[in-house]
Scaffold this active site. Sequence first.
Site, PDB file in Angstrom:
ATOM      1  CG  HIS A  83     -27.853  60.945 -39.020  1.00 55.46           C
ATOM      2  ND1 HIS A  83     -28.092  59.647 -38.628  1.00 55.46           N
ATOM      3  CD2 HIS A  83     -26.713  61.328 -38.361  1.00 55.46           C
ATOM      4  CE1 HIS A  83     -27.175  59.264 -37.772  1.00 55.46           C
ATOM      5  NE2 HIS A  83     -26.309  60.256 -37.597  1.00 55.46           N
ATOM      6  CD  GLU A  84     -24.451  64.232 -38.871  1.00 54.08           C
ATOM      7  OE1 GLU A  84     -24.266  64.648 -37.706  1.00 54.08           O
ATOM      8  OE2 GLU A  84     -24.059  63.117 -39.263  1.00 54.08           O
ATOM      9  CG  HIS A 102     -26.196  63.549 -34.009  1.00 54.55           C
ATOM     10  ND1 HIS A 102     -26.478  62.618 -33.045  1.00 54.55           N
ATOM     11  CD2 HIS A 102     -25.761  62.843 -35.098  1.00 54.55           C
ATOM     12  CE1 HIS A 102     -26.245  61.400 -33.511  1.00 54.55           C
ATOM     13  NE2 HIS A 102     -25.812  61.507 -34.756  1.00 54.55           N
TER      14      HIS A 102
END
Length: 434
Positions: free
Chosen positions: A24-25, A28
Amino acid sequence: MTTLMFILGIVVFAVGLLFSIAWHELGHLSTAKMFGIRVPQYMVGFGPTLFSRKKGETEYGVKAIPFGGYIRMIGMFPPGADGKLEARSTSPWRGMIEDARSAAFEELRPGDEERLFYTRKPWKRVIVMFAGPFMNLILAVVLFLTVLMGFGISQQTTTVSSVSQCVISQSENRNDCTKSDPASPAAAAGLRAGDKIVAFDGVRTDDWDRLSNMIRANPGETVPVVVERDGREVTLQATIATNQVAKKDANGQIVEGEYVTAGFLGFSAATGVVKQDFGQSVTWMGDRVGDAVDSLAALPSKIPALWDAAFGDGPREADSPMGVVGAARVGGEIATLDIPPTQQLAMFVMLVAGFNLSLFLFNMLPLLPLDGGHIAGALWESLRRNAAKVLRRPDPGPFDVAKLMPVAYVVAGVFVCFTLLVLVADVVNPVRIS
């Protein structure tokens, strides 16, 4: 041995959880760097740092509490109205805003003026914030497809498990036949346990739902039923009875406690592990997304039952909200199930896939501090600026998301309280699969 396998199951789930957070990170991080935003930190977990290493301008590390993760971007919020960080206020609400604004400019270095998050065009900020949840969605789809097409899922098949000897209305909730009950069409036609129905009324199928629907749609009709028995095909003649049977919803799922008048053959379908093709897999995933959205919307209504399960004598429902601790316990239970290792692996993959789907949907809620809240802020800014351009008005400038931080703290407080309630329920009255 059972305890060891239970612990192993928890460890396997924990590894899947940490990978999901890191993935997920990474969404980003990669998009932020692509758009030239400076990212000082990429961390998996919260709390004390267990390990970190600096590569380039970013510190990469793992923290002690594996319940989330973050990347830190410079300039998440714009400066105050005067273009500078505002002075500290005695107002608690204003203080929250200023604290958030100050944190957004920590580690500001010369040359960072053009590398701040808020200076990027709204569509770029939307991509950066959407990339994290989207990575979870991609992972969920890949894992679901791996199980559905590679391992298969347990479902009813067209193989006969048992044959009813008489016609009994399903609403009567009994199994024993009486003298007044007519013989079932399946028994009268000579259908046997172990037969595999390969065609019904001239239509060949190996799909249970389709077969069930065809039987229901032909009450009173005499139709040929072709079965595979002992390696050869046998044709039977069955006169479909009219009976009260369980109602199905639009997705083909049984509606508990509701019945309709339809065709009835009189046998139970065996359950087996069946691989799905791509089209079936997409349909299945679409249904699961719909179920997940419905469950997310129903969360507030489930809080009273969850409280009763945690602090009272209430049962823990199978569809009760479950947190990371509860999911880890489920992982431990999967490892102790007396099923083939391939099916254990499939269940683990499904558990991690479901977790990633939940992460995607939860983070897309348009509330700060979630990713969806920042997306909503960027979209609102774009709308304001485009409207001003059309109306020939001055550019209103960046939308100050920092002003919403008091609301974000309230939302975060609600989330923390709900998480603690789920944690207590997961410990004292967990959801069990066995």
